[in-house]
Design an enzyme around this catalytic site. Structure first.
Site, PDB file in Angstrom:
ATOM      1  N   ARG A   1     -18.393  -2.868  17.744  1.00  0.00           N
ATOM      2  CA  ARG A   1     -17.646  -4.127  17.561  1.00  0.00           C
ATOM      3  C   ARG A   1     -16.334  -4.137  18.345  1.00  0.00           C
ATOM      4  O   ARG A   1     -15.488  -3.244  18.168  1.00  0.00           O
ATOM      5  CB  ARG A   1     -17.369  -4.372  16.075  1.00  0.00           C
ATOM      6  CG  ARG A   1     -16.682  -5.730  15.823  1.00  0.00           C
ATOM      7  CD  ARG A   1     -16.538  -6.060  14.342  1.00  0.00           C
ATOM      8  NE  ARG A   1     -17.790  -5.916  13.655  1.00  0.00           N
ATOM      9  CZ  ARG A   1     -17.984  -5.167  12.580  1.00  0.00           C
ATOM     10  NH1 ARG A   1     -16.985  -4.526  12.026  1.00  0.00           N
ATOM     11  NH2 ARG A   1     -19.177  -5.079  12.030  1.00  0.00           N
TER      12      ARG A   1
ATOM     13  N   CYS B   1     -16.814  -9.307   5.274  1.00  0.00           N
ATOM     14  CA  CYS B   1     -16.134  -8.019   5.025  1.00  0.00           C
ATOM     15  C   CYS B   1     -14.855  -8.246   4.231  1.00  0.00           C
ATOM     16  O   CYS B   1     -13.995  -9.020   4.659  1.00  0.00           O
ATOM     17  CB  CYS B   1     -15.746  -7.348   6.336  1.00  0.00           C
ATOM     18  SG  CYS B   1     -17.087  -7.164   7.472  1.00  0.00           S
TER      19      CYS B   1
ATOM     20  N   CYS C   1       0.846  -1.203   0.000  1.00  0.00           N
ATOM     21  CA  CYS C   1       0.000   0.000   0.000  1.00  0.00           C
ATOM     22  C   CYS C   1       0.876   1.246   0.000  1.00  0.00           C
ATOM     23  O   CYS C   1       1.888   1.319   0.704  1.00  0.00           O
ATOM     24  CB  CYS C   1      -0.924  -0.019   1.217  1.00  0.00           C
ATOM     25  SG  CYS C   1      -2.094   1.356   1.214  1.00  0.00           S
TER      26      CYS C   1
ATOM     27  N   CYS D   1       0.193   4.745   7.065  1.00  0.00           N
ATOM     28  CA  CYS D   1      -0.497   4.592   8.354  1.00  0.00           C
ATOM     29  C   CYS D   1       0.438   3.864   9.328  1.00  0.00           C
ATOM     30  O   CYS D   1       0.862   2.732   9.066  1.00  0.00           O
ATOM     31  CB  CYS D   1      -1.805   3.835   8.164  1.00  0.00           C
ATOM     32  SG  CYS D   1      -2.788   4.515   6.802  1.00  0.00           S
TER      33      CYS D   1
HETATM   34 FE1  SF4 Z   1      -2.951   1.206   3.339  1.00  0.00          FE
HETATM   35 FE2  SF4 Z   1      -3.304   2.672   5.546  1.00  0.00          FE
HETATM   36 FE3  SF4 Z   1      -5.250   1.009   4.698  1.00  0.00          FE
HETATM   37 FE4  SF4 Z   1      -2.930   0.040   5.745  1.00  0.00          FE
HETATM   38  S1  SF4 Z   1      -4.517   1.240   6.800  1.00  0.00           S
HETATM   39  S2  SF4 Z   1      -3.992  -0.684   3.922  1.00  0.00           S
HETATM   40  S3  SF4 Z   1      -1.421   1.534   4.949  1.00  0.00           S
HETATM   41  S4  SF4 Z   1      -4.462   2.837   3.640  1.00  0.00           S
END
Ligand code: SF4
Ligand code: SAM
Ligand code: DTB
Length: 330
Positions: free
Chosen positions: A277, A114, A70, A74
């Site tokens: 949840r 999900c 990704c 984060c």
């Molecule tokens: Fe990507 Fe952030 Fe989602 Fe993880 S939480 S998959 S780093 S967007």
């Protein structure tokens, strides 16, 4: 009864013409967190029992349909390509693979399936495949949920036409702490996506993570922000950080279980009609700690041996816990 009290019960002005949900300010949510623990649990049980069967627990099974690589940063996430987490990345699964997992989840008793993708957001070319997955899972008679990141205009509507029930997109923390956790997108991006999802007539699943080194005031801010969405999310996942070696937040101090339960109770009281949840982090909790979270008003779990990239309690362990506590899955 005093004259004033009688008046307030009998005068027409005392009856509001329209029902307005109370607005939850930061101050009001903060006051909930400050309550003595047993008072807070009592208030949470009152809110739960006014709206739900208190022994029915909604069960959702998760599947990672596209794993890792990704672009986002984060700080808690195993799937960001910026961190060395040793994750085995996987491209988008086929509909057949997804359907087999959904069928198994249905047989085990899950009510909702999900599907999560490690994207900043879906590209136009990705959507048809996800829509096909949604249609196939829906045809099994399961509720459907996807979490694909930030949606561009029109994408939520496309997902709705495929039969999607819920879109998960977490606010994750208070607005003022978000920049300490993520820098590649903003809190406003997340709010905009939630608005797109609502506008398309989808149900909203939005919650957050605790245990990222935030203060109580940040937990208060998260709950106040979620509760002030109009209407509030139908589903509110409260995740306890699963520390992932290699991520910036791997060394965060673990949250105290009573503070975690307070966060759940505050979500229950401020969003009384929503499913709250008890989400990630359950595997690290004892049976007694999980029971405390149910007392705090949680009435939903992730059910199945895996979350997205980390593990969740085995289903037979959950079945034994439910049996022991007299709970039943829905
Ligand atoms: Fe990507 Fe952030 Fe989602 Fe993880 S939480 S998959 S780093 S967007
Ligand atoms: N990429 C999409 C997005 O970020 O919205 C969807 C998938 S993302 C993994 C979904 C949510 O999982 C995050 O918003 C976060 O709340 C939760 N999550 C991710 N990693 C976690 C962790 N290590 N511990 C607890 N919750 C986590
Ligand atoms: C949510 O709030 N929690 C789920 C789901 N929504 C997508 C994800 C939890 C992920 C936990 C870490 C992992 O397994 O990668």
């Amino acid at each position: 009864m005093s004259h004033a009290a009688v008046l307030s019960h009998t005068t027409p002005q005392a009856k509001p013409l329209l029902f307005h949900a109370p607005t939850w300010t930061v101050e009001a949510v903060s006051a909930l967190f400050e309550l003595p623990f047993t008072d807070l649990m009592f208030r949470a049980q009152e809110a739960l029992r006014a709206n739900f069967d208190p022994s029915a627990i909604q069960r959702s099974t998760l599947l990672s349909i596209k794993t890792g690589n990704c672009s986002e940063d984060c700080g808690y996430c195993s799937q960001s390509k910026r961190y060395q987490t040793g994750l085995d990345a996987q491209p988008l699964l086929s509909t057949e693979e997804v359907l087999a997992a959904a069928q198994a989840a249905k047989e085990q008793g899950a009510g909702r399936f999900c599907m999560g993708a490690a994207w900043r957001g879906p590209k136009e070319k990705d959507l048809p495949a996800v829509m096909e997955m949604v249609r196939a899972v829906k045809a099994l008679g399961l509720e459907t949920c996807v979490t694909l990141g930030i949606l561009k205009d029109g994408q939520a509507e496309q997902l709705k036409t495929a039969g999607l029930d819920y879109y998960n997109h977490n606010l994750d923390t208070a607005p003022e702490f978000y920049g300490d956790v993520v820098t590649t997108h903003t809190y406003q991006d997340r709010l905009d996506t939630l608005q797109n999802v609502r506008g398309a007539g989808l149900k909203v699943c939005s919650g957050g993570i605790v245990g990222m080194g935030e203060t109580r005031q940040h937990r208060v801010g998260l709950i106040a922000k979620l509760a002030s969405l109009d209407p509030p999310p139908e589903s509110v996942p409260i995740n306890n950080l699963v520390p992932i070696p290699g991520t910036p937040l791997a060394g965060s101090e673990q949250i105290d279980i009573f503070e975690f339960a307070r966060t759940i109770a505050a979500a229950r009281i401020t969003m009384p009609r929503s499913y709250v949840r008890l989400s990630a982090g359950r595997e690290q909790m004892s049976a007694a700690e999980q029971a405390l979270c149910f007392l705090a008003g949680a009435n939903s779990i992730f059910y199945g041996d895996h979350l997205l990239t980390t593990s969740n309690p085995q289903m037979d362990r959950d079945n034994a816990l439910f049996e022991n506590l007299g709970l039943h899955g829905v």
